[in-house]
Design a protein around this motif. Structure first.
Motif, short mmCIF file in Angstrom:
data_model
loop_
_atom_site.label_atom_id
_atom_site.label_comp_id
_atom_site.label_asym_id
_atom_site.label_seq_id
_atom_site.Cartn_x
_atom_site.Cartn_y
_atom_site.Cartn_z
N GLY A 17 0.82 -1.22 0.00
CA GLY A 17 0.00 0.00 0.00
C GLY A 17 0.84 1.25 0.00
N ARG A 20 0.37 5.95 -1.50
CA ARG A 20 -0.02 7.23 -0.89
C ARG A 20 -0.17 7.03 0.62
NH1 ARG A 20 -6.47 7.30 -2.55
NH2 ARG A 20 -7.10 5.93 -0.84
N VAL A 46 -10.62 -0.98 -4.91
CA VAL A 46 -10.41 -2.23 -4.16
C VAL A 46 -11.71 -2.72 -3.54
CG1 VAL A 46 -9.28 -3.20 -2.12
CG2 VAL A 46 -7.97 -1.77 -3.71
N ASP A 80 -2.12 -6.28 -6.15
CA ASP A 80 -3.12 -6.26 -5.08
C ASP A 80 -2.68 -7.24 -3.98
OD1 ASP A 80 -5.68 -6.87 -3.65
OD2 ASP A 80 -6.54 -5.63 -5.24
N GLY A 205 -7.20 8.44 14.18
CA GLY A 205 -7.42 9.28 13.00
C GLY A 205 -6.13 9.85 12.42
N MET A 210 -8.18 7.84 3.55
CA MET A 210 -9.07 7.04 4.42
C MET A 210 -9.49 7.84 5.65
SD MET A 210 -8.34 3.51 6.52
CE MET A 210 -7.87 2.48 5.16
#
Ligand SMILES: NC(=O)c1ccc[n+]([C@@H]2O[C@H](COP(=O)([O-])OP(=O)(O)OC[C@H]3O[C@@H](n4cnc5c(N)ncnc54)[C@H](O)[C@@H]3O)[C@@H](O)[C@H]2O)c1
Length: 275
Positions: A17, A20, A46, A80, A205, A210
């Motif tokens: 991943g 970014r 995804v 992936d 957070g 996301m």
């Protein structure tokens, strides 16, 4: 550069991943600490229910140029994490090219919202396949060559505060992140005899696509009592945390400075889990 400035000199890191967000930040910071980088990213949709945009090929290319800007080598592939063969191929090629693999950051993940009995089988499966099976695929791809190399190493899984404290509105995501803890701690015991440490990191957070997903506000609007489960931390929490601050913990766990740590759950949460 001294050893203190480049504690990972001569080592090779595999990050999933990496296009970014936190994954990119980990690639750059591990490179700055001296490691060469191998990274994969899906660079495309995804999970159909995500309320935020997918990563792109251009973003992965930007990670490549940022790592090269740190003076390190990088191999980046569009793979992936659900593709076990693909991960095994990338890892085998990387070991052939670099001669070793020392650090793994199982970071790729997706999140979306919905109550447990209302999400569809597809929504459940897509999150489980990436966040849990994807991490197991990473483990299956990296562990044999790490054992063969005989250099020990550090595997870092990216779970979540939601992998320690289950919260409403994203129970499927919580289930995967609790599952990552189980993978982490079982693997740590299995790999201890090979000098390979395994620890999980638990961000709250964080300022990424996301973390800025506004679709969560609909969940809170519909079920206002859920907001209490997402309290501020003990430290001031007026903004989301910069990914670079999570990378501080990842670089520490990758380096020999954390040699006593394995099977540990490290929060990156400003104390949220204790509030
Ligand atoms: N942002 C937050 O607030 C937060 C909080 C706690 C935990 N986390 C966790 O941190 C990790 C990184 O998330 P982020 O905040 O950087 O989000 P992000 O969406 O910005 O980045 C995630 C990256 O992973 C990639 N990815 C997703 N699914 C993939 C798949 N199946 N195969 C390959 N690549 C895939 C995406 O393309 C993207 O580049 C995730 O595991 C996430 O669950 C995030």
């Amino acid at each position: 550069m001294t050893d203190t400035e480049q504690p990972l000199a001569g080592r090779v890191a595999y990050v999933t991943g990496g296009a970014r967000g936190q994954g990119r930040s980990h690639c750059v910071r591990l490179a700055r600490a001296g490691a060469d980088i191998v990274t994969i990213d899906a660079c495309g949709p995804v999970a159909a229910h995500n309320g935020y945009p997918p990563a792109t090929s251009e973003e992965l290319a930007e990670t490549v140029s940022l790592v090269e800007g740190e003076g390190r080598k990088i191999v980046a592939k569009e793979v992936d994490v659900r593709d076990l063969d693909g991960q095994q191929r990338v890892v085998a090629d990387a070991v052939e090219q670099f001669g070793r693999l020392d650090i793994v950051v199982a970071n790729a993940g997706v999140m979306n919202w919905g109550r447990l009995w209302e999400i569809s089988p597809q929504q459940w499966q897509e999150v489980v396949d990436t966040n849990l099976t994807g991490v197991w695929n990473t483990i299956k791809a990296v562990v044999p060559p790490m054992i063969d190399a005989g250099n020990g190493g550090s595997i870092i899984t990216i779970s979540s505060a939601a992998g320690i404290k289950a919260v409403p509105g994203c129970g499927h995501y919580c289930a995967t992140k609790f599952g990552v803890v189980a993978l982490t701690n079982s693997l740590a015991v299995e790999l201890g005899e090979y000098g390979i440490r395994v620890n999980s990191v638990h961000p709250y957070g964080t300022d990424t696509e996301m973390g800025n997903d506004t679709s969560m506000w609909q969940m809170f609007a519909d079920h206002q009592n859920y907001i209490h489960s997402f309290s501020p931390g003990a430290l001031p929490t007026d903004t989301l945390a910069a990914p670079d601050l999570v990378s501080d913990i990842v670089v520490f766990l990758a380096s020999d400075a954390s040699s006593l740590l394995t099977a540990a759950q490290i929060p990156a949460d400003k104390g949220y889990l204790k509030v």
